[in-house]
Design an enzyme around this catalytic site. Sequence first.
Site, PDB file in Angstrom:
ATOM      1  N   LYS A  15       0.841  -1.216   0.000  1.00  0.00           N
ATOM      2  CA  LYS A  15       0.000   0.000   0.000  1.00  0.00           C
ATOM      3  C   LYS A  15       0.871   1.260   0.000  1.00  0.00           C
ATOM      4  O   LYS A  15       0.653   2.176  -0.790  1.00  0.00           O
ATOM      5  CB  LYS A  15      -0.923   0.022   1.232  1.00  0.00           C
ATOM      6  CG  LYS A  15      -1.832  -1.183   1.354  1.00  0.00           C
ATOM      7  CD  LYS A  15      -2.776  -1.071   2.537  1.00  0.00           C
ATOM      8  CE  LYS A  15      -2.098  -1.138   3.893  1.00  0.00           C
ATOM      9  NZ  LYS A  15      -1.511  -2.449   4.249  1.00  0.00           N
ATOM     10  N   ARG A  90      -9.055   0.442   8.466  1.00  0.00           N
ATOM     11  CA  ARG A  90      -8.603  -0.938   8.669  1.00  0.00           C
ATOM     12  C   ARG A  90      -9.756  -1.811   9.187  1.00  0.00           C
ATOM     13  O   ARG A  90      -9.617  -3.030   9.247  1.00  0.00           O
ATOM     14  CB  ARG A  90      -7.513  -0.972   9.750  1.00  0.00           C
ATOM     15  CG  ARG A  90      -6.146  -0.534   9.327  1.00  0.00           C
ATOM     16  CD  ARG A  90      -5.333  -1.713   8.878  1.00  0.00           C
ATOM     17  NE  ARG A  90      -3.973  -1.810   9.347  1.00  0.00           N
ATOM     18  CZ  ARG A  90      -2.950  -1.013   9.045  1.00  0.00           C
ATOM     19  NH1 ARG A  90      -3.121   0.057   8.345  1.00  0.00           N
ATOM     20  NH2 ARG A  90      -1.742  -1.285   9.469  1.00  0.00           N
ATOM     21  N   ARG A 129      11.956  -5.745   4.878  1.00  0.00           N
ATOM     22  CA  ARG A 129      11.733  -4.295   4.802  1.00  0.00           C
ATOM     23  C   ARG A 129      12.722  -3.526   5.685  1.00  0.00           C
ATOM     24  O   ARG A 129      12.987  -3.893   6.821  1.00  0.00           O
ATOM     25  CB  ARG A 129      10.293  -3.984   5.251  1.00  0.00           C
ATOM     26  CG  ARG A 129       9.979  -2.504   5.216  1.00  0.00           C
ATOM     27  CD  ARG A 129       8.528  -2.224   5.086  1.00  0.00           C
ATOM     28  NE  ARG A 129       7.756  -2.582   6.265  1.00  0.00           N
ATOM     29  CZ  ARG A 129       6.427  -2.461   6.322  1.00  0.00           C
ATOM     30  NH1 ARG A 129       5.759  -2.031   5.274  1.00  0.00           N
ATOM     31  NH2 ARG A 129       5.792  -2.799   7.414  1.00  0.00           N
ATOM     32  N   ARG A 162      11.762  -2.127  11.155  1.00  0.00           N
ATOM     33  CA  ARG A 162      10.676  -1.644  12.016  1.00  0.00           C
ATOM     34  C   ARG A 162      10.441  -2.637  13.140  1.00  0.00           C
ATOM     35  O   ARG A 162      10.462  -3.845  12.914  1.00  0.00           O
ATOM     36  CB  ARG A 162       9.396  -1.493  11.182  1.00  0.00           C
ATOM     37  CG  ARG A 162       9.097  -0.062  10.831  1.00  0.00           C
ATOM     38  CD  ARG A 162       8.015   0.035   9.813  1.00  0.00           C
ATOM     39  NE  ARG A 162       6.753  -0.560  10.253  1.00  0.00           N
ATOM     40  CZ  ARG A 162       5.625  -0.460   9.549  1.00  0.00           C
ATOM     41  NH1 ARG A 162       5.614   0.177   8.414  1.00  0.00           N
ATOM     42  NH2 ARG A 162       4.513  -1.014   9.992  1.00  0.00           N
ATOM     43  N   ARG A 173       0.099  -9.417  13.414  1.00  0.00           N
ATOM     44  CA  ARG A 173      -0.524  -8.371  12.582  1.00  0.00           C
ATOM     45  C   ARG A 173      -1.331  -8.995  11.448  1.00  0.00           C
ATOM     46  O   ARG A 173      -2.427  -8.527  11.122  1.00  0.00           O
ATOM     47  CB  ARG A 173       0.561  -7.448  12.000  1.00  0.00           C
ATOM     48  CG  ARG A 173       1.122  -6.495  13.025  1.00  0.00           C
ATOM     49  CD  ARG A 173       2.393  -5.855  12.552  1.00  0.00           C
ATOM     50  NE  ARG A 173       2.230  -4.975  11.412  1.00  0.00           N
ATOM     51  CZ  ARG A 173       3.202  -4.680  10.561  1.00  0.00           C
ATOM     52  NH1 ARG A 173       4.394  -5.214  10.690  1.00  0.00           N
ATOM     53  NH2 ARG A 173       2.980  -3.857   9.573  1.00  0.00           N
TER      54      ARG A 173
HETATM   55  P1  AMP Z   1       1.224   0.362   8.985  1.00  0.00           P
HETATM   56  O1  AMP Z   1       2.404   1.248   8.789  1.00  0.00           O
HETATM   57  O2  AMP Z   1       0.074   0.720   8.110  1.00  0.00           O
HETATM   58  O3  AMP Z   1       1.600  -1.104   8.879  1.00  0.00           O
HETATM   59  O4  AMP Z   1       0.724   0.577  10.493  1.00  0.00           O
HETATM   60  C1  AMP Z   1       1.561   0.351  11.594  1.00  0.00           C
HETATM   61  C2  AMP Z   1       0.750   0.258  12.853  1.00  0.00           C
HETATM   62  O5  AMP Z   1       0.047   1.492  13.099  1.00  0.00           O
HETATM   63  C3  AMP Z   1      -0.355  -0.797  12.861  1.00  0.00           C
HETATM   64  O6  AMP Z   1       0.133  -2.096  13.167  1.00  0.00           O
HETATM   65  C4  AMP Z   1      -1.283  -0.254  13.949  1.00  0.00           C
HETATM   66  O7  AMP Z   1      -0.737  -0.453  15.239  1.00  0.00           O
HETATM   67  C5  AMP Z   1      -1.231   1.251  13.668  1.00  0.00           C
HETATM   68  N1  AMP Z   1      -2.247   1.626  12.662  1.00  0.00           N
HETATM   69  C6  AMP Z   1      -2.020   2.130  11.418  1.00  0.00           C
HETATM   70  N2  AMP Z   1      -3.163   2.377  10.775  1.00  0.00           N
HETATM   71  C7  AMP Z   1      -4.158   2.017  11.622  1.00  0.00           C
HETATM   72  C8  AMP Z   1      -5.573   2.016  11.525  1.00  0.00           C
HETATM   73  N3  AMP Z   1      -6.221   2.452  10.421  1.00  0.00           N
HETATM   74  N4  AMP Z   1      -6.277   1.559  12.593  1.00  0.00           N
HETATM   75  C9  AMP Z   1      -5.667   1.139  13.705  1.00  0.00           C
HETATM   76  N5  AMP Z   1      -4.332   1.094  13.857  1.00  0.00           N
HETATM   77  C10 AMP Z   1      -3.571   1.538  12.829  1.00  0.00           C
END
Ligand code: AMP
Length: 224
Positions: A15, A90, A129, A162, A173
């Site tokens: 994404k 999400r 990553r 990360r 996740r």
């Molecule tokens: P990402 O970079 O999109 O993988 O997001 C990293 C982390 O941020 C996720 O594992 C969640 O802990 C938090 N996070 C990001 N977007 C959301 C969302 N829309 N709803 C809830 N938690 C989020």
Amino acid sequence: MSLRLVLLGPPGAGKGTLAGVLSKDLGLGSVSTGELFRNEIRRRTALGKLVTRYVSSGRLVPDELVVKVMARRLSRRRLGRGVVLDGFPRTAGQARGLDAFLKARGTPLHGALYLDCPTPLLISRLSGRRVCQRCGRNYHSRTMRPKRAGVCDACGGVLSIRKDDQVKTVTKRLEIDRAKAKPLLEFYQQRRLLYRLNGSGGIAQVFQRFRRLLDREGWLNARA
Ligand code: AMP
């Protein structure tokens, strides 16, 4: 151009990478909730302190808080010029919150794009990553290497893994995502807004698939 899209898909589906290309090649603004939260954590803000335990353990930040933060962030932008949301919504609850917010502004979505990827590919992408600690740009230890090992091409920052890309957290996740995906996709399916895109392969291939969808749907001419 005025195109409003959300990018859906499990962690590692690409994404963020696609959002980056759409921003560079099509001039669409992008907002990533994950990036936003990591920034707040880095800057040790009150919001950062609130969300750090969720983000570092791979759990989802509660819907109410995410919707509130995004509504505030999106209120500051002129959405009419086009935006891609990466990693939000999400859950179906977040999708309802976003829907209400956009409708109230008279700027509804054109589509929700789901990036489909087999689980072994997701795990391989996440485990390789590397992220710039300074500007947040993504690399991959095998498929998207920086020019100088461990150093960001864009800003010279240090690349690292990360915390939530560690194997144990990745598995959690992906599980959480699977549980939330069904009602989320149903939400957009019922509104005829759901588009599935094959997320396998390199970014050039994925972008080509996206361009075909763009042409088919006539989104580049979107004005509303
Ligand atoms: P990402 O970079 O999109 O993988 O997001 C990293 C982390 O941020 C996720 O594992 C969640 O802990 C938090 N996070 C990001 N977007 C959301 C969302 N829309 N709803 C809830 N938690 C989020």
